[in-house]
Design a protein around this motif. Structure first.
Motif, PDB file in Angstrom:
ATOM      1  N   ILE A   1      -2.752  -1.189  -3.762  1.00 45.88           N
ATOM      2  CA  ILE A   1      -3.777  -1.821  -2.916  1.00 45.88           C
ATOM      3  C   ILE A   1      -3.172  -2.098  -1.542  1.00 45.88           C
ATOM      4  CG2 ILE A   1      -5.309  -3.807  -2.631  1.00 45.88           C
ATOM      5  CD1 ILE A   1      -5.265  -4.137  -5.698  1.00 45.88           C
ATOM      6  N   ASN A   2      -3.509  -1.271  -0.555  1.00 46.49           N
ATOM      7  CA  ASN A   2      -2.984  -1.480   0.796  1.00 46.49           C
ATOM      8  C   ASN A   2      -3.869  -0.774   1.820  1.00 46.49           C
ATOM      9  OD1 ASN A   2      -1.756   1.341   1.409  1.00 46.49           O
ATOM     10  ND2 ASN A   2      -0.889   0.822  -0.607  1.00 46.49           N
ATOM     11  N   VAL A   3      -3.750  -1.198   3.052  1.00 47.75           N
ATOM     12  CA  VAL A   3      -4.578  -0.657   4.138  1.00 47.75           C
ATOM     13  C   VAL A   3      -4.311   0.835   4.352  1.00 47.75           C
ATOM     14  CG1 VAL A   3      -4.996  -0.737   6.629  1.00 47.75           C
ATOM     15  CG2 VAL A   3      -4.821  -2.875   5.322  1.00 47.75           C
TER      16      VAL A   3
ATOM     17  N   ARG B   1      -2.656 -16.690  -0.052  1.00 51.42           N
ATOM     18  CA  ARG B   1      -1.653 -16.839   1.004  1.00 51.42           C
ATOM     19  C   ARG B   1      -0.487 -15.873   0.879  1.00 51.42           C
ATOM     20  NH1 ARG B   1      -1.678 -23.498   1.560  1.00 51.42           N
ATOM     21  NH2 ARG B   1      -3.951 -23.684   1.612  1.00 51.42           N
ATOM     22  N   THR B   2      -0.557 -14.966  -0.083  1.00 48.49           N
ATOM     23  CA  THR B   2       0.487 -13.939  -0.179  1.00 48.49           C
ATOM     24  C   THR B   2       0.339 -12.963   0.992  1.00 48.49           C
ATOM     25  OG1 THR B   2      -0.923 -12.606  -1.625  1.00 48.49           O
ATOM     26  CG2 THR B   2       0.629 -14.116  -2.691  1.00 48.49           C
ATOM     27  N   MET B   3       1.355 -12.155   1.189  1.00 49.35           N
ATOM     28  CA  MET B   3       1.408 -11.304   2.377  1.00 49.35           C
ATOM     29  C   MET B   3       0.285 -10.267   2.414  1.00 49.35           C
ATOM     30  SD  MET B   3       3.930 -12.760   3.713  1.00 49.35           S
ATOM     31  CE  MET B   3       3.558 -14.189   2.721  1.00 49.35           C
ATOM     32  N   MET B   4      -0.250 -10.057   3.607  1.00 47.17           N
ATOM     33  CA  MET B   4      -1.233  -8.994   3.821  1.00 47.17           C
ATOM     34  C   MET B   4      -0.591  -7.653   3.465  1.00 47.17           C
ATOM     35  SD  MET B   4      -4.261  -8.142   4.866  1.00 47.17           S
ATOM     36  CE  MET B   4      -5.113  -6.682   5.507  1.00 47.17           C
ATOM     37  N   GLN B   5      -1.331  -6.843   2.702  1.00 46.88           N
ATOM     38  CA  GLN B   5      -0.781  -5.595   2.180  1.00 46.88           C
ATOM     39  C   GLN B   5      -1.172  -4.417   3.072  1.00 46.88           C
ATOM     40  OE1 GLN B   5      -1.278  -7.750  -2.071  1.00 46.88           O
ATOM     41  NE2 GLN B   5      -1.862  -5.606  -2.074  1.00 46.88           N
TER      42      GLN B   5
ATOM     43  N   TYR C   1       7.929  -4.644   1.039  1.00 46.58           N
ATOM     44  CA  TYR C   1       7.286  -5.844   1.597  1.00 46.58           C
ATOM     45  C   TYR C   1       5.882  -5.547   2.124  1.00 46.58           C
ATOM     46  CZ  TYR C   1      12.209  -7.159   1.446  1.00 46.58           C
ATOM     47  OH  TYR C   1      13.512  -7.367   1.036  1.00 46.58           O
ATOM     48  N   ALA C   2       5.283  -4.511   1.605  1.00 47.98           N
ATOM     49  CA  ALA C   2       3.887  -4.149   1.892  1.00 47.98           C
ATOM     50  C   ALA C   2       3.608  -3.912   3.368  1.00 47.98           C
ATOM     51  CB  ALA C   2       2.944  -5.242   1.357  1.00 47.98           C
ATOM     52  N   GLY C   3       4.658  -3.589   4.133  1.00 49.79           N
ATOM     53  CA  GLY C   3       4.462  -3.340   5.560  1.00 49.79           C
ATOM     54  C   GLY C   3       4.216  -4.605   6.367  1.00 49.79           C
ATOM     55  N   PHE C   4       4.287  -5.760   5.704  1.00 51.64           N
ATOM     56  CA  PHE C   4       4.115  -7.031   6.419  1.00 51.64           C
ATOM     57  C   PHE C   4       5.318  -7.305   7.312  1.00 51.64           C
ATOM     58  CE2 PHE C   4       5.493 -11.495   6.444  1.00 51.64           C
ATOM     59  CZ  PHE C   4       4.456 -12.078   7.168  1.00 51.64           C
TER      60      PHE C   4
END
Length: 561
Positions: free
Chosen positions: A450-452, A421-425, A431-434
């Motif tokens: 690890i990110n899109v 449930r942590t933020m989508m990266q 803030y991982a772009g969330f």
């Protein structure tokens, strides 16, 4: 003739953690709309969105206050209509979570129900008189809740208990009352008329109840799910929903039946002739490792043979009579690359796990972030946990065994439902772009690696592997074999290799995955290498009919005739 959902690729969106569009730190409907093009590029054409109904958020939206309103945190009904319109333009089907077992205690039905014994809504919920022992008022039975403590909550207004197998704020609906079924059918019609394509049915194995007799598992409060899981009347209630709602709309439905539904029960729920649901999610394959025996996730080991036995059992059972979802996790399960992969082979193991699951017979359902190899969060303290189930469970376990408090907390941090449930990266920015502000929950510190953004244009990334898998299923010359072909597991007793064949007409595809950290040799005398479909190393190493598999290597190829 295949149904559309048999050829689909599904993606679960946990809305609160997916994408924040209005800079309040909470994911929302417009955030999903913004990312539909991304999902389309990935190869997804079916999304399941977790609840965004009006809710007090005791259990992140699974406690519904009003089924016909959108929770203000997530936007408006107009926002959802815009989402639906864009999804349809992209050829993406949309299904919603349908919470059937319970409502919020702030739902209008429950507010009425608790007013008096003769209120018209009294029987919408499960009420029982207290047990009185030595003048002391006790719950009607010793049944425990999934979230810890008693499955009953006392209400002073009428001096009775209501049943709640989850949170105190989530009273269970009484499906013996035909008005409940009819009311839920009306809710479903409203959303289907709006244009959605079906439902994921939450906790749908719990609609029926046994007679209210104490469990014999223990004298004190005890979780005995046999009292309210997969009981005969459950099928009656689902058949009513099928006839009154699902069938008239030709709606796609996928039921959550947990890890306790037997194969026989699953057949009743979801065979092609069941007249209940299209297919069922089960969790039988989710815990085949040593997680309960270790104190450090670096020591995790997969019990490969039992894992294969479980997955093969479901494939064998449904090979002619029904269809399966293919999934490693959801919003309640650990991140698969942390759970079944290997920290030293993150990229390789993530790709291997994807291949062996999503080239099987069934409909893939991946969970947000899985496609980039997101991992469990490094929780250090109970104060970092948000999940009510984890917190209640820890509290109750410590009350029974205070001397084990440290171990109980340590294990809870490793297994909590909060890991996925942590933020989508999305990016390697703050803030991982969330969001542009601090989110409602944690961002995994590994978002910079690890990110899109870093993976979407990298042909060697985990994301690209997932995209290729979905392209193979949907658009390649192998589609018919991967969708309609038979499934035959081989090397069932091998403790490292996960291998199966997909056969359709004259074509046979082999899927191989290694769970080993060492080189493993596989004899492929009977499986000569033809066209290679997908692979997670740069080259293939084989000679004299021996395929040399490196750590967590996976390869799928067409067997040469």
């Amino acid at each position: 003739m295949n149904k559309w959902w048999m050829e689909a690729v599904g993606y679960q969106i946990y809305i609160k953690s997916f994408k924040d569009s209005n800079h309040d730190g909470i994911g929302d409907l417009n955030g999903i709309t913004e990312k539909l093009d991304y999902l389309h590029l990935l190869g997804v054409n079916l999304v399941w969105i977790t609840p965004f109904y009006d809710s007090p958020m005791d259990d992140n939206g699974y406690d519904v206050r009003d089924y016909f309103k959108v929770s203000k945190e997530y936007g408006s009904l107009e926002d959802f209509k815009a989402l639906l319109k864009k999804a349809k333009n992209l050829g993406i089907k949309v299904i919603l979570d349908f919470v059937l077992n319970h409502t919020s205690d702030e739902h209008a039905w429950f507010m009425e129900s608790k007013k008096s014994l003769d209120n018209p809504y009294r029987d919408y919920y499960i009420w029982q008189k207290p047990k009185v022992v030595d003048g002391k008022i006790l719950p009607p039975t010793n049944w425990g809740s999934f979230f810890g403590g008693s499955a009953w909550k006392y209400d002073e207004t009428t001096n009775e208990y209501y049943m709640k197998i989850f949170s105190d704020k989530m009273p269970d609906l009484n499906w013996k009352n035909p008005n409940v079924a009819q009311s839920m059918i009306e809710v479903g019609k409203w959303w289907l008329d709006l244009g959605i394509d079906g439902f994921r049915l939450d906790a749908v194995s719990h609609l029926a109840r046994e007679d209210f007799v104490d469990s014999t598992f223990a004298k004190d409060t005890v979780l005995d799910w046999f009292k309210f899981s997969n009981l005969p009347d459950n099928h009656k209630y689902l058949n009513q929903l099928h006839e009154g709602l699902f069938k008239p709309y030709d709606a796609f439905t996928i039921g959550e039946v947990g890890g306790q539904a037997s194969i026989d029960e699953a057949i009743k729920y979801a065979s092609f002739n069941s007249n209940e649901v299209s297919m069922v999610f089960n969790f039988d394959h989710n815990w085949h490792n040593n997680i309960w025996d270790i104190t450090d996730l670096k020591d995790i080991k997969v019990n490969v043979i039992p894992l294969k036995e479980t997955l093969n059992k479901w494939q064998e059972t449904f090979k002619d009579i029904g269809w399966l979802p293919l999934n490693w996790l959801n919003h309640d399960q650990p991140r698969v690359v942390s759970h079944y992969g290997h920290v030293d082979y993150h990229n390789e193991s993530a790709k291997m796990l994807a291949s062996i699951m999503y080239l099987s017979r069934g409909t893939p359902f991946i969970y947000q972030g899985e496609e980039i190899g997101m991992t469990n969060y490094p929780f250090k303290d109970l104060s970092e946990i948000n999940d009510i189930s984890t917190l209640n469970s820890v509290k109750n376990q410590i009350a029974m065994e205070p001397e084990r408090a440290h171990q109980i907390i340590e294990k809870a941090l490793m297994t909590s439902r909060d890991h996925p449930r942590t933020m989508m990266q999305w990016q390697h920015t703050e803030y991982a772009g969330f969001s542009t502000v601090k989110p409602w929950f944690h961002v995994n510190p590994n978002y910079t690696e690890i990110n899109v953004f870093d993976q979407v244009n990298d042909p060697t990334s985990i994301w690209s592997h997932y995209q290729k898998l979905f392209s193979l299923r949907r658009f390649s010359k192998y589609s018919k074999t991967l969708i309609n072909g038979t499934y035959e597991m081989i090397l069932k007793d091998d403790p490292n290799l996960f291998v199966y064949l997909r056969k359709y007409q004259e074509e046979t595809i082999i899927v191989i995955g290694s769970f080993s950290t060492s080189e493993t040799i596989m004899d492929i005398t009977n499986y000569p290498v033809g066209d290679i479909l997908i692979h997670n190393y740069e080259d293939i190493s084989y000679e004299n009919n021996n395929l040399k598999l490196r750590p967590y290597e996976t390869i799928s190829y067409r067997i040469k005739e």
